[in-house]
Structures are given as structure tokens and as C-alpha cells.
Design a protein around this motif. Structure first.
Motif, mmCIF file in Angstrom:
data_model
loop_
_atom_site.group_PDB
_atom_site.id
_atom_site.type_symbol
_atom_site.label_atom_id
_atom_site.label_comp_id
_atom_site.label_asym_id
_atom_site.label_seq_id
_atom_site.Cartn_x
_atom_site.Cartn_y
_atom_site.Cartn_z
ATOM 1 N N SER A 1 0.827 -1.208 0.000
ATOM 2 C CA SER A 1 0.000 0.000 0.000
ATOM 3 C C SER A 1 0.862 1.258 0.000
ATOM 4 C CB SER A 1 -0.931 -0.002 1.217
ATOM 5 O OG SER A 1 -1.763 -1.149 1.214
ATOM 6 N N MET A 2 1.989 1.210 0.678
ATOM 7 C CA MET A 2 2.897 2.358 0.702
ATOM 8 C C MET A 2 3.299 2.777 -0.716
ATOM 9 S SD MET A 2 5.610 1.286 3.665
ATOM 10 C CE MET A 2 5.241 1.297 5.416
ATOM 11 N N VAL A 3 3.754 1.825 -1.490
ATOM 12 C CA VAL A 3 4.225 2.117 -2.843
ATOM 13 C C VAL A 3 3.071 2.568 -3.727
ATOM 14 C CG1 VAL A 3 5.339 1.143 -4.885
ATOM 15 C CG2 VAL A 3 6.146 0.514 -2.609
ATOM 16 N N ARG A 4 1.929 1.908 -3.563
ATOM 17 C CA ARG A 4 0.769 2.268 -4.395
ATOM 18 C C ARG A 4 0.346 3.697 -4.144
ATOM 19 N NH1 ARG A 4 -1.178 2.120 -9.057
ATOM 20 N NH2 ARG A 4 -3.444 1.916 -9.265
ATOM 21 N N GLU A 5 0.371 4.156 -2.896
ATOM 22 C CA GLU A 5 0.014 5.548 -2.601
ATOM 23 C C GLU A 5 0.884 6.506 -3.386
ATOM 24 O OE1 GLU A 5 0.034 8.785 1.094
ATOM 25 O OE2 GLU A 5 1.280 6.988 1.190
ATOM 26 N N THR A 6 2.193 6.290 -3.349
ATOM 27 C CA THR A 6 3.118 7.217 -3.989
ATOM 28 C C THR A 6 2.958 7.206 -5.499
ATOM 29 O OG1 THR A 6 4.676 6.902 -2.169
ATOM 30 C CG2 THR A 6 5.554 7.831 -4.194
ATOM 31 N N GLU A 7 2.775 6.039 -6.095
ATOM 32 C CA GLU A 7 2.606 5.968 -7.544
ATOM 33 C C GLU A 7 1.309 6.658 -7.985
ATOM 34 O OE1 GLU A 7 5.153 1.897 -8.509
ATOM 35 O OE2 GLU A 7 2.958 1.830 -8.514
ATOM 36 N N MET A 8 0.229 6.472 -7.242
ATOM 37 C CA MET A 8 -1.025 7.127 -7.601
ATOM 38 C C MET A 8 -0.943 8.637 -7.376
ATOM 39 S SD MET A 8 -3.953 4.433 -6.311
ATOM 40 C CE MET A 8 -5.248 5.297 -7.205
ATOM 41 N N PHE A 9 -0.239 9.041 -6.362
ATOM 42 C CA PHE A 9 -0.019 10.462 -6.076
ATOM 43 C C PHE A 9 0.773 11.109 -7.220
ATOM 44 C CE2 PHE A 9 2.632 13.755 -3.958
ATOM 45 C CZ PHE A 9 1.630 14.581 -3.469
ATOM 46 N N PHE A 10 1.831 10.454 -7.643
ATOM 47 C CA PHE A 10 2.658 10.925 -8.759
ATOM 48 C C PHE A 10 1.805 11.048 -10.020
ATOM 49 C CE2 PHE A 10 5.332 10.078 -12.438
ATOM 50 C CZ PHE A 10 6.486 10.816 -12.205
ATOM 51 N N GLN A 11 0.987 10.034 -10.296
ATOM 52 C CA GLN A 11 0.156 10.035 -11.505
ATOM 53 C C GLN A 11 -0.873 11.150 -11.480
ATOM 54 O OE1 GLN A 11 0.692 8.301 -14.176
ATOM 55 N NE2 GLN A 11 -1.063 9.179 -15.251
ATOM 56 N N GLU A 12 -1.429 11.436 -10.321
ATOM 57 C CA GLU A 12 -2.416 12.507 -10.210
ATOM 58 C C GLU A 12 -1.803 13.860 -10.542
ATOM 59 O OE1 GLU A 12 -6.296 14.139 -8.853
ATOM 60 O OE2 GLU A 12 -5.558 12.245 -9.677
ATOM 61 N N ILE A 13 -0.625 14.122 -10.044
ATOM 62 C CA ILE A 13 0.044 15.401 -10.312
ATOM 63 C C ILE A 13 0.404 15.518 -11.783
ATOM 64 C CG2 ILE A 13 2.079 16.802 -9.766
ATOM 65 C CD1 ILE A 13 2.051 15.552 -6.983
ATOM 66 N N LEU A 14 0.855 14.409 -12.381
ATOM 67 C CA LEU A 14 1.208 14.411 -13.792
ATOM 68 C C LEU A 14 -0.033 14.543 -14.671
ATOM 69 C CD1 LEU A 14 3.258 13.984 -16.099
ATOM 70 C CD2 LEU A 14 2.938 11.521 -15.804
ATOM 71 N N GLN A 15 -1.038 13.755 -14.404
ATOM 72 C CA GLN A 15 -2.228 13.720 -15.261
ATOM 73 C C GLN A 15 -2.949 15.058 -15.297
ATOM 74 O OE1 GLN A 15 -4.865 10.469 -14.403
ATOM 75 N NE2 GLN A 15 -6.563 11.325 -15.574
ATOM 76 N N HIS A 16 -3.040 15.730 -14.166
ATOM 77 C CA HIS A 16 -3.796 16.987 -14.087
ATOM 78 C C HIS A 16 -2.899 18.223 -14.113
ATOM 79 C CE1 HIS A 16 -7.533 14.827 -13.463
ATOM 80 N NE2 HIS A 16 -6.917 14.073 -12.572
ATOM 81 N N ASN A 17 -1.621 18.020 -14.430
ATOM 82 C CA ASN A 17 -0.681 19.139 -14.553
ATOM 83 C C ASN A 17 -0.677 20.018 -13.307
ATOM 84 O OD1 ASN A 17 1.342 20.523 -15.951
ATOM 85 N ND2 ASN A 17 -0.105 21.962 -16.880
ATOM 86 N N LEU A 18 -0.701 19.382 -12.146
ATOM 87 C CA LEU A 18 -0.677 20.119 -10.892
ATOM 88 C C LEU A 18 0.727 20.653 -10.628
ATOM 89 C CD1 LEU A 18 -2.807 17.725 -8.644
ATOM 90 C CD2 LEU A 18 -3.576 19.624 -10.089
ATOM 91 N N SER A 19 0.799 21.642 -9.772
ATOM 92 C CA SER A 19 2.080 22.271 -9.462
ATOM 93 C C SER A 19 3.034 21.282 -8.793
ATOM 94 C CB SER A 19 1.867 23.465 -8.535
ATOM 95 O OG SER A 19 3.099 23.932 -8.026
ATOM 96 N N LEU A 20 4.311 21.412 -9.124
ATOM 97 C CA LEU A 20 5.341 20.585 -8.507
ATOM 98 C C LEU A 20 5.387 20.780 -6.999
ATOM 99 C CD1 LEU A 20 8.224 21.275 -11.058
ATOM 100 C CD2 LEU A 20 6.719 19.289 -10.998
ATOM 101 N N VAL A 21 4.855 21.883 -6.511
ATOM 102 C CA VAL A 21 4.842 22.151 -5.070
ATOM 103 C C VAL A 21 4.096 21.046 -4.330
ATOM 104 C CG1 VAL A 21 4.004 23.736 -3.293
ATOM 105 C CG2 VAL A 21 5.108 24.637 -5.342
#
Length: 804
Positions: free
Chosen positions: A534-554
Motif C-alpha cells: 500500500s505504501m508504494v501504491r500511494e506514492t505511484e497514484m499520487f505521482f500520476q495525479e500530479i502528472l495527469q492533471h498538470n498540478l504544481s510541482l509544489v
């Protein structure tokens, strides 16, 4: 150092005699450390600046920060020497040196010194930067043969890839040894076996059974004796309660001994004695004695009440494999199953079928078409090779090149080999050729169209270009900015882009090391397999959300959301999230979580299983988030071993460590973020007190750990002090302060991530001379509000990405 001592003497005495003596000493010191005593190869403008500004502290046997200009020399061809000069350049450019309390040097002298030094470093890099051929790494090889032949094959036996600057895509670390070439020969055989298939159809299994039938049919006394103890017999099957031990006969799913291959399975199940879903986990492979391959198939929510069907597809790598069901998060019983009141899972009908791979393989038909192997000719072989070669080499192929591989075919045929056997020799040679194994990055200064297509595809897919990219390269239009942007969007929205997520985050954040340490079961009994996954899955989904929606690197350092399932939410102390499904969750405004630094995956890989280290975590933050890599510690400085009995904290030990002049310079930068992260334990749990295995001390209030039900044996240790003072004077009172401080400089985050992405994408180290290109990308990203997707676009459009 001598100058500082003299100044202290002056302040202490104030007498005219002392002043006169001090002036004489200062004059002697300046003569002793004059420019004539610096290495002769240092350019005059740099030597003059150093002589007037730096040597009073940076010389001799014990220089400040371990940097002695009188011993360093100016051989910039040496990487370590160059690294030290670049460090000096950065410190002076940032205004950190000379220290603020010292006399400020003339701006013109600073500018001239830095300009001369930068020019010398760039010249040295251009002379040292030989082109290194970049090889496909293991994952890229696996993906490439999959897409080349459109076949699902698991390659075994390729050697581990070396990592350079944190990534296994850098050509410098991807050498080829004799051992590796032998492995590639064997890997090619594995690929062709999967493409061409076995001579005869494999035996297929359709196994329909019920665990209750298995008990009755076998009449096994050992298993029969457990009915009513470990298992409960029902009219439709068996109820299992076990999270841990399961008897051998049960785990077989009715004596299944399957050949290697991919299987599809279904189970009718329902949760009993529970008002919410109970978790089922399934393992595949050698689940009985665990002497061979064993792996997790998955975790599944089983709702209570009505029967539901669990479906899974899994590949058994070795013959003789089985499947094993277990509960998760339930309390075991071994003697009173018929009356056991706690949750369990009732398992009814079971169906296992496979191998489900096509035979003959579809890849064989795609390769050979409808030709008759008995009557096929050399012309047929030529057509096949001319179709395979451009895709395998990822560029147009000259007639002379295809003739080489056709010649192998004709020689084999002349030795009375069959058409398919001779063709296989040519295909194997293709898969072992440098043109397949290495990137063909050609062009005068910039990459040609096909090399650009290849670089883009391996950047975002870790695999070869598809037909659309190849067609654009053939047409010579891929470099058109609008077309290139559209292709980046297309590649990012493809399922293949999952490889960019897992491979980049796995190396940038160190997630590949999640299994490197096993937390001490006495100190952290709540840690288990599902939490780690679950730890790894959280980070990968978090990364994908920021990439997919062009969210700020902050968001990478300070976000208001994350992705959780029930297991991880419980670990974080966040309520209202249940079950195995991950979902986007808003984080409490006053909570400690938010951003990568507070995610359990990152916190685990920056600690070992027993204790945390502010130094290790501080270095990780500097290198991966802030972009300020630290030099290695001096050889004569030992490591700090924590007191696992809890008598002293690492903070207390580091206070002594920092008293050493050779350590203080780096530790004043390293330690603050590390101290701020001390509020998280080695498995990413929030803490206000340490855990210890001391014989004395207060015990925690819980008797058994949640989920694992392991007995809690640790004691409560000293309170955690997660406060710190940044080297620039800013105070950290909580983890929220650290997040806010780093988030306040999005350009710094952008610059760090730009360098990481470029290293991963272009397959080489990012050099001092690359800084102008990096800054141009950072400024373009700033105009797009530091959007992550915008950053990827800026990198692909950059001259640096499109150059050799």
C-alpha cells in the motif's frame, strides 16, 4: 583559521602591544599563504581571489569544510577535483562564501573569478565527455521484445543493471560483459520460444472443485481432524479463519499441480460473522514448502452476506505450482472453529483453468503469416527479416544490413536445417546485435528523427516506438513542435506510461528499495506485507495525479490530498477509509501528512528496520528534493550508531558530531530536514516518542498490534524532538514548517526535478555545462505555474533532449 585566531586575540586583549604583534603575525601569514604558495595551474584571476578571500580558512591540514585550496590543484579532468571546484563555485555564487560576518569581496573580482572558473570547467567537461553508448536495461529489454513481437514473455537470467546518478538508464553504467552476452543469448531463446511456441499443444487444465469435496474425497485424517478446529464445515464449503498457518492439503486448491503458464481462477466466497468486508489474499507458486518461486496474487475484499465471485489471473513461472487462499487481518483459531465468533471467509466452488495462452501463439502467426513452413523459400525469409529488422533496430535498415542476417539463414539451410530452425538463427542474431541492444543516437548535433522517436518512447514508455511514432519519423515531421507536443500527450495517456511512473519514481524516490530492509518485528509488529504494498501504491497514484492533471510541482512537498486504502489510512490515523480500493483523500489541514516527505514509502526507504537517522533522511531531502548533493564524509569520521536501548537520542549524539569542524559545515545543512522528519518512525508512522527494547520503561496501552495480532513487546522511550533551525536561520517547529519552507521555493523544486528527469530521459549525467539548458527549462515551467505535465513537455521540446 590562523586569521580568525588572531582576530580573537585582538578582541580579547585590546592592547597596543597585542595589536602590533597581531599585525606582524597577519603580515607573516599573508606572506606565507600568498598566491605563490597556491598550485601553479590555477588561473591568475581565480588565484588572486582565493588568496585575498579564501585561504585564511581553506588551507593546511584541517581546512574548513575539508576544502584546502593549497592542496587541491586545478586538474579539472579529474572528476573529484572538478566536483570540489564546482562546489566552491556554487557557494560563492550563492553568497554563502565568504561567510556573512567576513569582509565582502569586490563584486567585480567575484564575477571575474566565477566567469573564469565556469569557462574552465566547461572546457574540461567537453574534453572529458566522451560519447557512451547506451544499452537497453533489463526492463527496457523486456518491454521491447514484448512490443516487437507482441508476445507476453517473462525474461529470466539477465544481470542486474548498475545505477549512475540514481538511474539505470545512464549509458555510463550499462556496460556489457562476456557474462551479459551469454545471458542475452539465453534471453533470445526465451523470446523465440514464446513467439514460436512449443511443437505440440500444452496440456490444459479445467479444475472444478470445492474444498469440502477435497476433504471428503481424500479422507485425509490430518485434514479431517482440523474440521471443527481450524475450519468449519458448511453445506457449501469450508469457512477459514487463518491469517497465518494453513494446512498443506487446503492450500492446493484441490491437489492442483499445474504446469508453468498463465491461469484464470474463480472462487465463490462470502464473509461470515462480520458486518463489513473481510480481506482474502491469494498466493501462487510453490505455496507448500516455499523452496521455489512463490508470489502474491492479490488482496480482495469479500463482502458479508450474499455469495460473491473473486476472479484472478496469474502466471505460474515454474511447473508444479499451486494457489493458496488466506484470510487477512483476522484472528486465528486452531481448536474451536465451529464455535469461533470472529470474522472469517466461507469458500465454496473453485475453478482453475489454464494455461490460457494461445497455441499456436498469435505472435507466431504475426511473424510467419500464412506461409507453409515445408515449402517456404529464401524469399519468404527475406520478407520476414525485412519486416522485423527496421522495428528491431528502431530505424530504417540498409539493404546490406538485411543481407547479413539473410546470409545466416542461407548458411543454416545449406546445413539441412528446417526453414523455421534457420530463421530462428537469424532472429536470434538480431536480438543479440548491438543495433538492437544499444540506442542508435545519430545526427550531426541533434538527434535524427528516428533517434528522437526512440528517446521519446523509452522516456515515457520504457519501450520501443510504436507505428505512429515511426511513421512520423519516416515522414520527417516528428520534430515539429506541435506534432511533438501531441505525441507526448498521446504517450502519456497510454497504459504503457505506467512504466514511466513505476521506473522513474522507483529510482528517483528509491521505491525499488522498499523490500531492502525488514522492520524489526519486536519494535514494529504492525508492519506487514499489505502495508508495504500500500505504501508504494500511494506514492505511484499520487505521482500520476500530479502528472495527469498538470498540478504544481509544489504538491510533491506540500499537498492537501493523497491516495489511501483502509490499511494505509489506519496506519496514518485517518478515519473513514475502508477496504482494499485506493481513493483520493483530502488530508486534515492541521495534520502531519502532505507531500512525498510524509508518505510511508519514502519514510521507510530512508530508514532501516530498527531506527531512523536524521543524517540519512536529511541527505535524501537535499539530494532528491532540494537538489543540493552533499560531499562524502571525511575518511577519518566514523558513523554514528544509535543507542537502541534508548538511553541517548541521535540528536544528542549528533550534537557531539557537529562539534567537529570537518563535520559542522555539511551537518548544518543536512541535519535540520532530518530532525524535522524524526516525527516519523521507520515504517512511516507518526510518533511523539521513540520505541525501545530496554528492559525498563513504560509499555504501550495496546497488548496486540492491529492487523497482525502480534504481541507488543517494545517499551516507550524518550520523547521525540522534531524541531530544528535551518542554516539560514528559519525555525522548524513541526513537519508542517519544513514542508512550507521547501514549498516556498518552487523554482528550487523545479530545478531538482528537471535534472532528475533529464538524467533519466537522455541517459547521461547532467553536467555543469548543462546548467543554462536546465535553467531555460525551469523558466519555461515557471511560466506554466510549475505544472508537472508542462515540465515534461518543456524537457521534450528542449535542445538538450533533442541533442546527442
Amino acid at each position: 583559521m590562523i586569521g580568525n585566531t588572531i582576530l580573537q586575540f585582538l578582541r580579547a586583549t585590546g592592547s597596543r602591544i597585542a595589536t602590533l604583534i597581531a599585525c606582524v603575525l597577519l603580515l607573516q601569514t599573508s606572506l606565507l599563504l600568498s598566491q605563490d604558495n597556491l598550485p601553479k595551474d590555477i588561473p591568475d584571476s581565480i588565484a588572486t581571489f582565493i588568496d585575498s578571500t579564501c585561504v585564511s580558512c581553506h588551507q593546511g591540514a584541517e581546512p574548513e569544510g575539508g576544502l584546502a585550496f593549497d592542496q587541491l590543484g586545478f586538474n579539472l579532468a579529474n572528476e573529484e577535483t572538478a566536483r570540489r571546484w564546482i562546489l566552491a563555485y556554487d557557494r560563492v555564487l550563492a553568497g554563502e562564501m565568504p561567510p556573512q560576518q567576513e569582509t565582502r569581496p569586490d563584486r567585480k573580482a567575484v564575477s571575474q573569478c566565477l566567469e573564469t572558473l565556469a569557462s574552465a570547467i566547461r572546457v574540461a567537461e567537453s574534453q572529458r565527455n566522451d560519447v557512451v553508448l547506451r544499452r537497453l536495461n533489463r526492463d527496457e529489454y523486456q518491454n521491447t521484445v514484448r512490443d516487437l513481437f507482441m508476445v507476453d514473455v517473462q525474461i529470466h537470467g539477465l544481470p542486474e543493471d548498475s545505477s549512475t546518478d540514481g538511474f539505470d538508464t545512464v549509458g555510463e553504467g550499462l556496460a556489457v560483459s562476456a557474462e551479459a552476452m551469454t545471458a542475452y543469448l539465453q534471453a533470445a531463446d526465451q523470446v523465440l520460444d514464446a513467439v514460436l511456441g512449443s511443437p505440440v499443444a500444452p496440456v490444459r487444465i479445467l479444475h472444478e472443485t470445492n474444498l469440502l469435496d477435497q476433504v471428503d474425497w481424500q479422507g485425509n485424517p490430518q485434514l479431517e481432524s482440523q474440521i471443527g478446529k481450524m475450519f468449519r464445515r458448511t453445506a457449501d464449503g469450508l469457512v477459514i479463519f487463518q491469517s497465518g498457518y494453513c494446512p498443506t492439503n487446503l492450500v492446493n486448491f484441490a491437489r492442483l499441480r499445474a504446469p508453468a503458464g498463465t491461469y484464470r481462477g474463480t472462487l465463490r466466497v462470502r464473509a461470515v460473522q462480520s458486518d463489513k468486508p473481510v480481506t482474502l489474499r491469494i498466493y501462487g507458486g510453490d505455496t507448500i514448502v516455499n523452496r521455489r518461486e512463490r508470489h502474491l496474487v492479490g488482496y480482495y475484499d469479500v463482502p458479508p452476506g450474499e455469495w460473491t465471485t473473486i476472479e484472478f489471473t496469474d502466471r505460474l513461472v515454474e511447473p508444479g505450482g499451486t494457489f493458496q487462499p488466506k484470510c487477512y487481518g483476522t484472528r486465528d483459531t486452531r481448536k474451536e472453529a465451529d464455535t469461533w465468533p470472529e470474522p472469517g471467509i466461507e469458500i465454496g466452488d473453485i475453478v482453475i483453468e489454464g494455461p490460457i495462452e494461445e497455441w499456436p501463439p498469435a505472435a507466431r502467426g504475426r511473424l510467419l503469416g500464412d506461409l507453409n513452413e515445408e515449402t517456404a523459400t529464401t524469399l519468404d525469409a527475406r520478407r520476414i527479416l525485412e519486416r522485423v529488422l527496421p522495428r528491431a533496430f528502431r530505424r530504417p535498415v540498409l539493404p546490406t544490413e538485411s543481407e547479413l542476417y539473410l546470409d545466416l539463414f542461407t548458411r543454416a539451410r545449406s546445413q539441412e536445417r528446417s526453414f523455421l530452425s534457420a530463421l530462428r538463427i537469424s532472429l536470434k542474431a538480431i536480438l543479440c546485435s548491438p543495433e538492437f541492444l544499444f540506442f542508435h543516437e545519430t545526427g550531426e548535433n541533434s538527434l535524427d528523427q528516428h533517434a528522437l522517436a526512440t528517446r521519446l518512447s523509452y522516456f515515457l514508455w520504457s519501450s520501443m516506438p510504436d507505428q505512429e511514432l515511426t511513421d512520423l519519423a519516416n515522414a520527417g515531421t516528428l520534430k515539429t513542435p506541435e506534432i511533438l507536443r501531441a505525441q507526448v500527450e498521446r504517450l502519456l495517456t497510454s497504459p504503457k506510461a505506467k512504466k514511466f511512473n513505476s521506473n522513474f519514481t522507483g529510482q528517483w524516490l528509491g521505491l525499488r528499495e522498499i523490500n531492502f530492509t525488514e522492520p524489526d518485528a519486536n519494535l514494529y509488529p504492525e508492519f506487514d506485507e499489505l502495508l508495504r504494498i500500500s505504501m508504494v501504491r500511494e506514492t505511484e497514484m499520487f505521482f500520476q495525479e500530479i502528472l495527469q492533471h498538470n498540478l504544481s510541482l509544489v504538491n510533491f512537498v506540500d499537498s492537501k490530498f493523497t491516495f489511501l486504502n483502509g490499511r494505509l489510512a489506519s496506519h496514518y490515523g485517518i478515519t473513514g477509509v475502508e477496504g482494499q480500493a485506493f481513493r483520493k483523500v483530502s488530508l486534515p489541514a492541521d495534520g502531519p501528512r502532505g507531500g512525498l516527505l510524509t508518505q510511508a514509502s519514502v519514510l521507510k526507504v530512508t530508514a532501516n528496520g530498527t531506527y531512523t537517522s536524521p543524517v540519512l533522511r536529511g541527505v535524501w531531502v537535499l539530494q532528491n528534493i532540494i537538489g543540493q548533493p552533499t560531499p562524502p564524509p571525511p575518511d577519518n569520521v566514523g558513523s554514528i550508531e544509535p543507542d537502541i536501548r534508548g538511553a541517548t537520542t541521535l540528536r544528542e549524539q549528533l550534537a557531539k558530531h557537529r562539534s567537529l569542524d570537518s563535520c559542522a559545515t555539511c551537518h548544518r545543512t543536512i541535519d535540520p530536514p532530518g530532525f524535522a522528519l524524526e516525527c516519523f518512525d521507520p515504517i512511516g508512522g507518526f510518533r511523539t516518542e521513540y520505541r525501545t527494547m530496554a528492559a525498563e520503561g513504560r509499555r504501550p496501552e495496546i497488548g496486540q498490534a492491529p492487523f497482525t495480532y502480534a504481541w507488543v513487546r517494545y517499551r516507550i522511550g524518550q520523547p521525540v524532538d522534531a524541531t530544528a533551525l535551518m542554516h539560514d536561520g528559519r525555525s522548524i517547529e513541526s513537519i508542517q514548517d519544513l514542508r512550507a519552507i521547501i514549498a516556498s521555493d518552487p523554482e528550487l523544486i523545479s530545478r531538482t526535478l528537471t535534472k532528475k528527469l533529464l538524467t533519466y530521459a537522455v541517459g547521461r549525467r547532467i553536467l555543469f555545462s548543462d546548467r543554462p539548458a536546465v535553467e531555460e527549462i525551469v523558466q519555461q515551467t515557471r511560466k506554466q505555474n510549475y505544472g508537472f505535465r508542462s515540465l515534461v513537455h518543456s524537457i521534450v521540446q528542449s535542445t538538450m533532449f533533442q541533442q546527442q
